[in-house]
Design a protein around this motif. Structure first.
Motif, mmCIF file in Angstrom:
data_model
loop_
_atom_site.group_PDB
_atom_site.id
_atom_site.type_symbol
_atom_site.label_atom_id
_atom_site.label_comp_id
_atom_site.label_asym_id
_atom_site.label_seq_id
_atom_site.Cartn_x
_atom_site.Cartn_y
_atom_site.Cartn_z
ATOM 1 N N LYS A 27 0.971 -1.291 -0.063
ATOM 2 C CA LYS A 27 -0.081 0.130 -0.059
ATOM 3 C C LYS A 27 0.835 1.331 -0.151
ATOM 4 O O LYS A 27 1.630 1.234 1.076
ATOM 5 C CB LYS A 27 -0.918 -0.086 1.275
ATOM 6 C CG LYS A 27 -1.763 1.395 1.190
ATOM 7 C CD LYS A 27 -2.539 1.311 2.499
ATOM 8 C CE LYS A 27 -3.728 2.673 2.586
ATOM 9 N NZ LYS A 27 -4.536 2.941 3.774
ATOM 10 N N TYR A 28 0.675 2.127 -0.805
ATOM 11 C CA TYR A 28 1.551 3.289 -1.116
ATOM 12 C C TYR A 28 0.376 4.643 -1.614
ATOM 13 O O TYR A 28 0.075 4.370 -2.523
ATOM 14 C CB TYR A 28 2.666 2.995 -2.168
ATOM 15 C CG TYR A 28 3.470 4.455 -2.462
ATOM 16 C CD1 TYR A 28 4.357 4.888 -1.596
ATOM 17 C CD2 TYR A 28 3.211 4.957 -3.653
ATOM 18 C CE1 TYR A 28 5.339 5.985 -1.792
ATOM 19 C CE2 TYR A 28 4.085 6.232 -3.983
ATOM 20 C CZ TYR A 28 4.869 6.514 -3.115
ATOM 21 O OH TYR A 28 5.713 7.627 -3.314
ATOM 22 N N GLY A 30 -2.149 5.563 -0.673
ATOM 23 C CA GLY A 30 -3.748 4.971 -0.859
ATOM 24 C C GLY A 30 -3.797 4.109 -2.063
ATOM 25 O O GLY A 30 -4.992 3.693 -2.117
ATOM 26 N N GLU A 31 -2.911 3.737 -2.663
ATOM 27 C CA GLU A 31 -2.939 2.744 -3.891
ATOM 28 C C GLU A 31 -2.302 1.253 -3.353
ATOM 29 O O GLU A 31 -1.466 1.367 -2.609
ATOM 30 C CB GLU A 31 -2.294 3.325 -5.012
ATOM 31 C CG GLU A 31 -2.620 4.534 -5.738
ATOM 32 C CD GLU A 31 -4.028 4.207 -6.449
ATOM 33 O OE1 GLU A 31 -4.407 3.370 -6.931
ATOM 34 O OE2 GLU A 31 -4.606 5.445 -6.225
ATOM 35 N N TYR A 32 -2.789 0.306 -4.002
ATOM 36 C CA TYR A 32 -2.453 -1.115 -3.780
ATOM 37 C C TYR A 32 -1.694 -1.453 -4.783
ATOM 38 O O TYR A 32 -2.234 -1.451 -6.191
ATOM 39 C CB TYR A 32 -3.722 -1.854 -3.361
ATOM 40 C CG TYR A 32 -4.296 -1.515 -2.066
ATOM 41 C CD1 TYR A 32 -3.765 -2.078 -1.074
ATOM 42 C CD2 TYR A 32 -5.410 -0.925 -1.875
ATOM 43 C CE1 TYR A 32 -4.458 -1.799 0.297
ATOM 44 C CE2 TYR A 32 -6.060 -0.406 -0.843
ATOM 45 C CZ TYR A 32 -5.449 -0.748 0.349
ATOM 46 O OH TYR A 32 -5.939 -0.078 1.402
ATOM 47 N N GLY A 49 2.187 3.838 4.518
ATOM 48 C CA GLY A 49 1.951 2.704 3.707
ATOM 49 C C GLY A 49 2.435 1.407 4.674
ATOM 50 O O GLY A 49 3.085 1.395 5.571
#
Length: 368
Positions: free
Chosen positions: A49-50, A52-54, A118
């Protein structure tokens, strides 16, 4: 899908053999786990997770720039700077003091800034079969908390290589045994059913083919075409199919003059239907009696070729190569114990399973 009454009886007989039934369950679980080797043992995270993206690094390629880095090459997720970038949301301070930034993110006091922290989800074993383990000391290294079965002479995790090597060995064995059985059964059925000149010609061909030194042929082909998994499978099938011919031929020679065969001929039933629908089921017990030896022999042949250096390409994880390392590193007994128990468990389970299948197809036990 419902089974026929005959197959239901066979399955019931198989389940009565507790050793075979539990061996099947154990082997199925182990093979299923090996099919998920990339999720169990990998040097790339399963999920990241970075901001808010996976991301799924074990399936996809992500450059370091995707996580705020400078390089367009694939991110090295074991690198502390890359881990800092992911966990801190791309803070520039990661290039100076990544360990301190990671601690600040954990404590929630990164210079008063709002940080979308993240995280990284690693596999159970954070090493792939070809990952070089960076640890102090000489290789091979003994088992420890990070490498449960130690490392080999190239400082690679042994447990990871066993998982991947087990999958390749079983895949190789199933493919070779399956195709060899189909060809061998068909050839033996034709010989036994027609007999006479057909049988005589086939027998002479088999005698010549059986006298061909398969190891030399494999070595020569590898020298010309290079070592390849599919080439090895093709050559193994080429020399493996005669193993079942003799047994099937004998059963068909015995049954060709039985009353039900003569009656089927008199009714105009085709030869193919008589051979494979009526005669073959009666020959399955003898066929399945030989099959465990073919399976174990195929696994042993692959391990032997790998041990001699004429098996799988060097880029593949190999149980035979692990056995060679055990021989060359007597001061590292964990390599020998790992190789021995892997082969012992794998071969024992397969033999028990095929014994249960043989008994399930035995007409004397099926209709009792």
């Amino acid at each position: 899908m419902t089974l026929s009454p005959l197959n239901q009886r066979r399955w019931s007989n198989f389940k009565r053999n507790k050793r075979a039934f539990w061996s099947l369950i154990t082997f199925t679980v182990l093979f299923a786990l090996s099919l998920c080797a990339e999720v169990i043992a990998n040097n790339k995270p399963i999920l990241v997770k970075y901001q808010g993206e996976y991301y799924t690094p074990f399936l996809n390629f992500y450059p370091e720039t995707a996580f705020g880095g400078d390089f367009r090459s694939e991110a090295v997720y074991s690198d502390i700077e890359v881990q800092c970038l992911i966990k801190s949301g791309g803070q520039e301070a990661c290039w100076d003091d990544p360990a301190d930034v990671i601690e600040d993110v954990k404590d929630g006091n990164l210079a008063g800034e709002a940080v979308d922290a993240g995280w990284i989800l690693w596999p159970l074993i954070p090493y792939k079969f070809d990952t070089i383990v960076d640890k102090p000391g000489t290789a091979p290294g003994p088992p420890d908390a990070l490498n449960w079965l130690g490392t080999d002479n190239a400082s690679r995790d042994v447990l990871s290589r066993v998982i991947y090597g087990f999958r390749i060995s079983i895949f190789f064995t199933l493919v070779v045994t399956g195709f060899s059985a189909v060809i061998g059964i068909a050839a033996g059925a034709i010989q036994g059913y027609f007999g006479g000149r057909v049988d005589l010609i086939f027998q002479r061909i088999l005698e010549i083919w059986a006298a061909t030194p398969s190891l030399y042929v494999i070595i020569i082909m590898f020298a010309i075409l290079g070592r390849s998994l599919w080439l090895l499978i093709f050559l193994s099938i080429l020399f493996g199919w005669p193993a079942l011919v003799g047994v099937v031929r004998a059963e068909f020679l015995r049954a060709r003059n039985f009353e039900y065969v003569r009656a089927a001929r008199a009714l105009g039933v085709s030869n193919a239907t008589i051979m494979f629908r009526h005669m073959l089921p009666n020959a399955m017990v003898a066929t399945l009696t030989i099959l465990p030896f073919i399976v174990t022999g195929t696994i042993g042949a692959l391990a032997t070729l790998d041990f001699l250096g004429f098996g799988l390409p060097s880029s593949y994880p190999s149980l035979g190569e692990l056995t060679l390392q055990a021989k060359q590193n007597l001061q590292a007994p964990w390599l020998a114990f790992t190789a021995f128990f892997t082969f012992a468990i794998m071969l024992s389970l397969l033999v028990f399973i095929f014994e249960g299948i043989r008994d399930a197809f035995d007409p004397r036990k099926t209709f009792q």
